[in-house]
Design a protein around this motif. Structure first.
Motif, short mmCIF file in Angstrom:
data_model
loop_
_atom_site.label_atom_id
_atom_site.label_comp_id
_atom_site.label_asym_id
_atom_site.label_seq_id
_atom_site.Cartn_x
_atom_site.Cartn_y
_atom_site.Cartn_z
N HIS A 1 42.44 47.81 34.50
CA HIS A 1 41.51 48.24 33.52
C HIS A 1 43.19 48.94 33.12
O HIS A 1 43.85 49.57 33.91
CB HIS A 1 40.46 49.35 33.72
N HIS B 1 40.10 47.97 40.60
CA HIS B 1 39.08 48.20 40.76
C HIS B 1 38.18 47.03 41.11
O HIS B 1 38.46 46.31 40.18
CB HIS B 1 38.35 49.21 40.57
N GLU C 1 33.50 46.21 42.62
CA GLU C 1 32.26 46.82 42.52
C GLU C 1 31.83 45.64 43.34
O GLU C 1 31.64 44.46 43.27
CB GLU C 1 32.00 46.44 41.05
N HIS D 1 39.69 44.05 39.54
CA HIS D 1 40.26 43.75 38.48
C HIS D 1 40.91 45.39 37.99
O HIS D 1 40.34 45.95 37.82
CB HIS D 1 39.62 42.90 37.57
MN MN Z 1 36.39 47.33 36.29
#
Ligand code: MN
Length: 317
Positions: A76, A118, A120, A74
């Motif tokens: 940023h 990124h 996670e 996603h």
């Molecule tokens: Mn993030």
């Protein structure tokens, strides 16, 4: 002998600074087994503390029950992400080409600048996930800077009554080498049972104390786990007391008041609805945010834009 000595001491001394208690709200992050976080920023009464604009506190979660963390690639823009764990391990991959692991007591600082993406994912070795996910707003003059990533494992600094790990800024004689774009402080503190710790502060900073666990008082005001206690600029010291029989742990945040108005939507920070609309369309159709390699799955689509105009907002609502 003065009679004052025999009078009961009031709970809060008149000279104690005022503490504003921001209580958390539970936010489900989605997914099949849905991890839930406790969010204290943005809050209805206060949107930022320094450039800190997003504070999520989670766990301790049994990942066998919650499914752990699995956030597909996603984007940023306009911010830095600060990942800090108490327990567990998260695998990070980004469009800078960084493949890193977030581990307890180690800062992972990602600067989106103009654009990054990124993923996670908590690792298979993780049984309990417990930590914080924080965002820092970039000031206008730096919000289109190049994407960047820093890792830092601060040494524990002994305090009289506890210990500090300074991951951003300066506290108790330790300074983090991780770069910020406005004056900022971020540290994990542990307090021994029944300890009182007084810290020297930058009086130009406003501060927030996020309680992870323990019976904590900030400048005489009781805070519960997941509360974020706010202190306005001014005091040159901050007093924390652990009134309990077990260790207390907290995250101390600080910074100079962020005077610009910002628009936050989904994973983007901009200055206008146009900024947000452009970032969304660049994620859906362009290559502004780059590519994450090695994530086993598709990237996250952006939600639909709101039908009402997103307006810039200041630090206090
Ligand atoms: Mn993030």
């Amino acid at each position: 002998m003065s009679t004052a000595e025999t009078e009961p001491r009031p709970a809060a001394q008149p000279q104690d600074p005022q503490v504003e208690v921001l209580t958390a709200r539970d936010v489900p992050l989605g997914g099949p087994r849905a991890m839930t976080v406790r969010r204290t920023l943005p809050h209805r009464s206060r949107r930022m503390i320094g450039a800190w604009c997003f504070v999520d506190h989670y766990g301790p979660d049994d990942v066998a029950r919650t499914g752990g963390m699995d956030v597909a690639p996603h984007p940023h823009t306009g911010l830095q992400t600060v990942s800090w764990l108490f327990t567990g391990e998260i695998e990070h991959r980004d469009s800078l080409g960084v493949h890193a692991f977030v581990r307890p007591g180690e800062l992972n600082l990602m600067t989106s600048g103009h654009g990054i993406c990124h993923s996670e994912v908590s690792t298979p070795a993780t049984t309990v996930l417990h930590g914080v996910q924080l965002w820092v707003a970039l000031p206008d003059e730096h919000r289109h800077t190049a994407r960047d990533f820093h890792h830092h494992a601060p040494r524990p600094v002994p305090l009289d009554g506890g210990e500090a790990r300074v991951f951003l800024g300066t506290l108790a004689g330790d300074t983090s080498p991780a770069p910020t774009f406005t004056p900022l402080l971020g540290a994990e503190l542990t307090l021994h049972p029944h300890a009182t710790v007084t810290l020297a502060l930058d009086p130009a900073f406003e501060h927030g104390v996020l309680v992870d666990h323990g019976d904590l008082r900030l400048a005489g005001t009781a805070l519960h786990p997941a509360d974020l206690g706010y202190l306005a600029p001014g005091p040159g010291t901050l007093t924390l007391t652990n009134t309990g029989d077990t260790e207390a742990r907290l995250i101390l945040l600080g910074g100079t008041p962020f005077e610009e108005e910002i628009v936050m939507w989904w994973n983007f920070i901009g200055r206008s609805m146009d900024d947000i609309t452009r970032a969304r369309s660049d994620w859906m159709t362009g290559n502004r945010f780059g590519e994450v390699h090695g994530y086993p799955g598709d990237r996250l689509p952006a939600p639909e834009l709101p039908t009402t105009l997103l307006k810039p907002r200041g630090r206090v609502r």
